[in-house]
Every structure is written in structure tokens, then in C-alpha cells.
Design a protein around this motif. Sequence first.
Motif, PDB file in Angstrom:
ATOM      1  N   ALA A   1      45.714 -72.781 -96.611  1.00 23.63           N
ATOM      2  CA  ALA A   1      44.757 -72.125 -95.717  1.00 23.63           C
ATOM      3  C   ALA A   1      45.468 -71.091 -94.855  1.00 23.63           C
ATOM      4  O   ALA A   1      44.926 -70.018 -94.590  1.00 23.63           O
ATOM      5  CB  ALA A   1      44.075 -73.164 -94.824  1.00 23.63           C
ATOM      6  N   GLU A   2      46.711 -71.408 -94.421  1.00 27.55           N
ATOM      7  CA  GLU A   2      47.434 -70.467 -93.577  1.00 27.55           C
ATOM      8  C   GLU A   2      47.815 -69.208 -94.344  1.00 27.55           C
ATOM      9  O   GLU A   2      47.919 -68.124 -93.786  1.00 27.55           O
ATOM     10  CB  GLU A   2      48.744 -71.110 -93.081  1.00 27.55           C
ATOM     11  N   ARG A   3      48.071 -69.412 -95.628  1.00 25.84           N
ATOM     12  CA  ARG A   3      48.556 -68.270 -96.401  1.00 25.84           C
ATOM     13  C   ARG A   3      48.146 -68.453 -97.846  1.00 25.84           C
ATOM     14  O   ARG A   3      48.887 -69.020 -98.642  1.00 25.84           O
ATOM     15  CB  ARG A   3      50.085 -68.199 -96.266  1.00 25.84           C
ATOM     16  N   PRO A   4      46.922 -67.983 -98.198  1.00 27.88           N
ATOM     17  CA  PRO A   4      46.417 -68.204 -99.547  1.00 27.88           C
ATOM     18  C   PRO A   4      47.347 -67.650-100.629  1.00 27.88           C
ATOM     19  O   PRO A   4      47.379 -68.165-101.742  1.00 27.88           O
ATOM     20  CB  PRO A   4      45.069 -67.481 -99.544  1.00 27.88           C
ATOM     21  N   GLU A   5      48.177 -66.655-100.271  1.00 20.72           N
ATOM     22  CA  GLU A   5      49.141 -66.125-101.260  1.00 20.72           C
ATOM     23  C   GLU A   5      50.084 -67.221-101.732  1.00 20.72           C
ATOM     24  O   GLU A   5      50.707 -67.111-102.774  1.00 20.72           O
ATOM     25  CB  GLU A   5      50.008 -65.001-100.668  1.00 20.72           C
ATOM     26  N   ASN A   6      50.214 -68.304-100.952  1.00 16.44           N
ATOM     27  CA  ASN A   6      51.078 -69.411-101.376  1.00 16.44           C
ATOM     28  C   ASN A   6      50.643 -69.978-102.722  1.00 16.44           C
ATOM     29  O   ASN A   6      51.459 -70.509-103.461  1.00 16.44           O
ATOM     30  CB  ASN A   6      51.040 -70.550-100.352  1.00 16.44           C
ATOM     31  N   LEU A   7      49.339 -69.857-103.002  1.00 16.13           N
ATOM     32  CA  LEU A   7      48.842 -70.408-104.259  1.00 16.13           C
ATOM     33  C   LEU A   7      49.485 -69.641-105.420  1.00 16.13           C
ATOM     34  O   LEU A   7      50.049 -70.247-106.343  1.00 16.13           O
ATOM     35  CB  LEU A   7      47.321 -70.290-104.309  1.00 16.13           C
TER      36      LEU A   7
ATOM     37  N   VAL B   1      56.711 -80.290 -74.615  1.00 14.67           N
ATOM     38  CA  VAL B   1      55.562 -79.850 -75.418  1.00 14.67           C
ATOM     39  C   VAL B   1      56.036 -78.996 -76.590  1.00 14.67           C
ATOM     40  O   VAL B   1      56.888 -78.127 -76.423  1.00 14.67           O
ATOM     41  CB  VAL B   1      54.589 -79.012 -74.543  1.00 14.67           C
ATOM     42  N   ARG B   2      55.468 -79.261 -77.754  1.00 13.57           N
ATOM     43  CA  ARG B   2      55.577 -78.317 -78.878  1.00 13.57           C
ATOM     44  C   ARG B   2      54.287 -77.504 -78.864  1.00 13.57           C
ATOM     45  O   ARG B   2      53.194 -78.084 -78.883  1.00 13.57           O
ATOM     46  CB  ARG B   2      55.689 -79.056 -80.205  1.00 13.57           C
ATOM     47  N   LEU B   3      54.419 -76.185 -78.815  1.00 14.56           N
ATOM     48  CA  LEU B   3      53.230 -75.331 -78.833  1.00 14.56           C
ATOM     49  C   LEU B   3      53.059 -74.733 -80.228  1.00 14.56           C
ATOM     50  O   LEU B   3      53.992 -74.158 -80.786  1.00 14.56           O
ATOM     51  CB  LEU B   3      53.390 -74.207 -77.798  1.00 14.56           C
ATOM     52  N   CYS B   4      51.846 -74.909 -80.798  1.00 14.17           N
ATOM     53  CA  CYS B   4      51.550 -74.280 -82.098  1.00 14.17           C
ATOM     54  C   CYS B   4      50.175 -73.628 -81.983  1.00 14.17           C
ATOM     55  O   CYS B   4      49.497 -73.771 -80.961  1.00 14.17           O
ATOM     56  CB  CYS B   4      51.570 -75.334 -83.210  1.00 14.17           C
ATOM     57  N   LYS B   5      49.758 -72.925 -83.034  1.00 12.54           N
ATOM     58  CA  LYS B   5      48.421 -72.306 -82.982  1.00 12.54           C
ATOM     59  C   LYS B   5      47.333 -73.352 -83.184  1.00 12.54           C
ATOM     60  O   LYS B   5      46.294 -73.309 -82.540  1.00 12.54           O
ATOM     61  CB  LYS B   5      48.287 -71.245 -84.077  1.00 12.54           C
ATOM     62  N   GLY B   6      47.551 -74.288 -84.113  1.00 10.68           N
ATOM     63  CA  GLY B   6      46.522 -75.277 -84.456  1.00 10.68           C
ATOM     64  C   GLY B   6      46.103 -75.094 -85.898  1.00 10.68           C
ATOM     65  O   GLY B   6      45.930 -73.952 -86.346  1.00 10.68           O
ATOM     66  N   ALA B   7      45.953 -76.206 -86.629  1.00  6.86           N
ATOM     67  CA  ALA B   7      45.802 -76.120 -88.090  1.00  6.86           C
ATOM     68  C   ALA B   7      44.476 -76.653 -88.623  1.00  6.86           C
ATOM     69  O   ALA B   7      44.301 -76.725 -89.824  1.00  6.86           O
ATOM     70  CB  ALA B   7      46.949 -76.888 -88.744  1.00  6.86           C
ATOM     71  N   TYR B   8      43.539 -77.034 -87.751  1.00  6.01           N
ATOM     72  CA  TYR B   8      42.310 -77.673 -88.243  1.00  6.01           C
ATOM     73  C   TYR B   8      41.148 -76.683 -88.209  1.00  6.01           C
ATOM     74  O   TYR B   8      41.214 -75.660 -87.527  1.00  6.01           O
ATOM     75  CB  TYR B   8      41.995 -78.913 -87.392  1.00  6.01           C
ATOM     76  N   ALA B   9      40.068 -77.015 -88.938  1.00  5.12           N
ATOM     77  CA  ALA B   9      38.857 -76.177 -88.916  1.00  5.12           C
ATOM     78  C   ALA B   9      38.072 -76.566 -87.671  1.00  5.12           C
ATOM     79  O   ALA B   9      37.529 -77.667 -87.612  1.00  5.12           O
ATOM     80  CB  ALA B   9      38.039 -76.445 -90.175  1.00  5.12           C
TER      81      ALA B   9
ATOM     82  N   ALA C   1      56.535 -73.446 -81.963  1.00  7.11           N
ATOM     83  CA  ALA C   1      56.351 -73.767 -83.389  1.00  7.11           C
ATOM     84  C   ALA C   1      55.467 -72.726 -84.047  1.00  7.11           C
ATOM     85  O   ALA C   1      54.239 -72.792 -83.963  1.00  7.11           O
ATOM     86  CB  ALA C   1      55.744 -75.159 -83.529  1.00  7.11           C
ATOM     87  N   THR C   2      56.084 -71.757 -84.669  1.00 10.22           N
ATOM     88  CA  THR C   2      55.319 -70.695 -85.336  1.00 10.22           C
ATOM     89  C   THR C   2      56.217 -69.946 -86.317  1.00 10.22           C
ATOM     90  O   THR C   2      57.441 -69.939 -86.163  1.00 10.22           O
ATOM     91  CB  THR C   2      54.736 -69.702 -84.299  1.00 10.22           C
ATOM     92  N   HIS C   3      55.558 -69.314 -87.313  1.00 11.62           N
ATOM     93  CA  HIS C   3      56.282 -68.401 -88.207  1.00 11.62           C
ATOM     94  C   HIS C   3      55.877 -66.974 -87.906  1.00 11.62           C
ATOM     95  O   HIS C   3      56.217 -66.059 -88.638  1.00 11.62           O
ATOM     96  CB  HIS C   3      55.950 -68.718 -89.668  1.00 11.62           C
ATOM     97  N   ASP C   4      55.099 -66.810 -86.863  1.00  4.76           N
ATOM     98  CA  ASP C   4      54.530 -65.510 -86.526  1.00  4.76           C
ATOM     99  C   ASP C   4      55.586 -64.699 -85.777  1.00  4.76           C
ATOM    100  O   ASP C   4      55.933 -65.008 -84.635  1.00  4.76           O
ATOM    101  CB  ASP C   4      53.285 -65.767 -85.649  1.00  4.76           C
TER     102      ASP C   4
ATOM    103  N   LEU D   1      50.628 -79.235 -78.306  1.00  2.00           N
ATOM    104  CA  LEU D   1      49.386 -78.595 -77.839  1.00  2.00           C
ATOM    105  C   LEU D   1      49.097 -77.380 -78.721  1.00  2.00           C
ATOM    106  O   LEU D   1      50.024 -76.750 -79.241  1.00  2.00           O
ATOM    107  CB  LEU D   1      49.516 -78.193 -76.367  1.00  2.00           C
ATOM    108  N   GLN D   2      47.796 -77.090 -78.867  1.00  3.22           N
ATOM    109  CA  GLN D   2      47.363 -76.041 -79.809  1.00  3.22           C
ATOM    110  C   GLN D   2      46.769 -74.854 -79.055  1.00  3.22           C
ATOM    111  O   GLN D   2      45.797 -75.012 -78.308  1.00  3.22           O
ATOM    112  CB  GLN D   2      46.296 -76.624 -80.749  1.00  3.22           C
ATOM    113  N   ALA D   3      47.326 -73.673 -79.309  1.00  2.00           N
ATOM    114  CA  ALA D   3      46.894 -72.479 -78.570  1.00  2.00           C
ATOM    115  C   ALA D   3      45.487 -72.028 -78.943  1.00  2.00           C
ATOM    116  O   ALA D   3      44.868 -71.266 -78.219  1.00  2.00           O
ATOM    117  CB  ALA D   3      47.875 -71.340 -78.807  1.00  2.00           C
TER     118      ALA D   3
ATOM    119  N   ASP E   1      52.283 -85.555 -83.022  1.00  2.00           N
ATOM    120  CA  ASP E   1      51.563 -84.377 -83.509  1.00  2.00           C
ATOM    121  C   ASP E   1      50.160 -84.350 -82.904  1.00  2.00           C
ATOM    122  O   ASP E   1      49.613 -85.392 -82.548  1.00  2.00           O
ATOM    123  CB  ASP E   1      51.402 -84.442 -85.033  1.00  2.00           C
ATOM    124  N   MET E   2      49.585 -83.154 -82.827  1.00  2.00           N
ATOM    125  CA  MET E   2      48.196 -83.052 -82.369  1.00  2.00           C
ATOM    126  C   MET E   2      47.291 -82.940 -83.585  1.00  2.00           C
ATOM    127  O   MET E   2      47.570 -82.194 -84.513  1.00  2.00           O
ATOM    128  CB  MET E   2      48.022 -81.836 -81.457  1.00  2.00           C
ATOM    129  N   GLU E   3      46.190 -83.694 -83.548  1.00  2.00           N
ATOM    130  CA  GLU E   3      45.247 -83.698 -84.669  1.00  2.00           C
ATOM    131  C   GLU E   3      44.025 -82.851 -84.295  1.00  2.00           C
ATOM    132  O   GLU E   3      44.110 -82.006 -83.425  1.00  2.00           O
ATOM    133  CB  GLU E   3      44.920 -85.154 -85.014  1.00  2.00           C
TER     134      GLU E   3
END
Length: 314
Positions: A288-294, A180-188, A222-225, A159-161, A130-132
Amino acid sequence: MLRKGFLELAGSDGVRRILTGTPVTRAMSQRFVPGERVEDVVAAIRTAADSGLAATANYLGEAVRSPDDARAAAGVYLDLLQAVEDEGLQTHASLKFTQMGQDISDAFLEENLTPVLERARATGTFLRFDMESSAYTTRTLDAFESLWNRGWREIGVVLQAYLKRTAGDVRRMIDLGARVRLCKGAYAESPDVAYTEMPRIRRNFVELMEWLMADGVYPAIATHDESLISAAREFADRRGIGRDRFEFQLLYGVRRDLQVQLIEEGYTVRVYVPFGDQWYPYLMRRLAERPENLAFMVESLVKESPLGFLWPRR
Ligand SMILES: Cc1cc2nc3c(=O)[nH]c(=O)nc-3n(C[C@H](O)[C@H](O)[C@H](O)COP(=O)(O)OP(=O)(O)OC[C@H]3O[C@@H](n4cnc5c(N)ncnc54)[C@H](O)[C@@H]3O)c2cc1C
């Protein structure tokens, strides 16, 4: 704002200590994390396989600084690979270098990781690193390339787009011949290193994805978009790239409708199934990705409780 808030909570030790102690937060996490034990993730891999989904299992944890904890994490991966083999299942595994001891030393990392790599080779299991956060991008790619150069081939990286540097990293991984797994990236991340506007991140994702699909080795998208998933499908159709030359990856518990739809259309879909007791930062990133999840999680929690009858029916 909310995204930033949840990402800050993901990194806050004080809040983590308070929230992980509450059964409510633990129950909320079950939507995204099937359990804490190896047997929980094995059961989830079996259920996924029964519906035609491939899996990659991730033992949650990062930024490990104690050698004992890093050895214990490697031990969990060994148990996982054994359990999956005993059950006659197949999976990939997703690991983080900092969980395996990268912050202790490179020598420690190698020593700790080698039995996992050997076991993965013996069982035919693919390992994805995984990419950190961007503080680790160069170190992750260097550690990955060093394993590659030592002859390990059943490995891939992420890798993170959203990072501005990623085109260069895509080139590097294509030259290496690595998956390579391509994702958007999940960190601040700071705007100095990362795109922060979603349209710009999507544009970069599409460019990098097309490059990987045309010239790379079996990329994982790797995306749900749905706009990105459509772009991948259209590019593959236009260029005559077969459905066996790439796969889609989605997170456990996220867009199950889309997972099923893609399988029905003949694509390979792999779900990323996290497990373990370090679920707190993972859960915060999903919020963070989807506050509606709360709201969604609170609703499921109340509905499944003895007070469920009070929830308005729709
Ligand atoms: C298999 C996999 C592996 C990953 N590995 C890494 C990694 O190694 N390093 C890293 O930094 N990041 C990783 N990520 C996370 C990734 O970077 C994004 O943070 C995450 O996927 C959200 O971006 P998105 O492209 O899915 O779409 P978004 O733009 O966030 O969402 C698009 C749509 O998808 C749905 N959706 C998205 N997220 C959720 C959710 N949590 N719950 C419910 N619906 C949702 C919503 O309908 C939303 O409108 C990984 C993601 C996946 C799927």
C-alpha cells in the motif's frame, strides 16, 4: 486507490487464506520479512549489526483473541530475548498489545506481558509498543501509561502523525518522560480522525517531530521520506541537538541505500525486522505504501527462478 485496495486486502481473511498458501506470495514477502523463525531474525540482527545498524525485532501478529495464541506469542518473545543474549547481540523488540492479549482482558494482558517485561529488564532490552489502528489508540496509550506507572521504564510507544489527535498524545508522552517513535501511520483511517492528504500529514509530522526533538526523550524518527529526514537533520543542526539525542528508524528491506548513507553521516539507524508466519497483512501494508513494490518483487522472483534468463537486462 491502490493504497486503499492493499489496505483492504490486509484486513481480508478470505484473501489472506488464499494468498498465504501460495509459494509465490511467500517468496515475495522475503524482501521485507527475513523468515519465520527466531533464528532467522537473529541472523538478520547479526547482519544488520555487521553493517552498523541497530535493530528492533517484531514477531508478526495482532488482534489475537485466543489465550493460547497470546501466550505462545509471549513465549516467542522470551525465546527471542534468550537467543539474542546467547549470541552476544543487542536488540530492541517491538510488540503489539493486541498480540499479547489486550482484546481478551486487561488482566490477561498484564499477566501475559509481565514475564516478557521482566526478561527484557534482566537482559537490558528496550521494548517498544507499536501503534495499531485508531480503534486502539486510547487503549494502547492507557496500557502503556499503566505499565509506566507500575515502574517499567525500559519501554516506549509509537505515535502516528496522520491522526488529528496526536498533538495531545505527544504532550501526554512528553509529560510522562516516555520515549516516542513517530511515524506517519499505516492503517486505513477515516477522514474524521486522520489527515488523508500527504502534504498535511508531512506538515504534522514535522511539527510533532520538532516538538519531540526539542522537549522529548530520545525520539525515534521512523520514516523513509527523505523530506522528513532532511527536516529532522536541519532542525537538529539549527538547535544544536546532538546526533546521540535521537535516532532514525527504517523498515527491514526498505531504502537500504538511505540506511547506509545515514550511518555514514554519523546517525544512529535502527531497522525494524519483522519475523513469523503472520507476514500477510504486513506485506499488504508495504504494498500500500509503494505499489511499485509489487513489480519489484515479481521481478526479483522471476530473476531468481529458473526462468530468470528471460527477464530483460537493463
Ligand atoms: C521503524 C518503523 C516502525 C513503524 N511502526 C509503525 C507503527 O507502530 N504503527 C503504524 O501505524 N505504522 C508504523 N510504521 C509505518 C509508517 O506508519 C508508514 O506507513 C511507513 O513508514 C511509510 O511511510 P514513510 O514515512 O516511510 O514514507 P512514504 O511517504 O510512504 O514513502 C516515502 C518514500 O520512501 C520509500 N518507501 C516508503 N515505503 C516503502 C516501501 N514499503 N518499500 C520501498 N520503498 C518505500 C519510497 O521511495 C517513497 O517514495 C513504521 C515505520 C517504520 C519505518
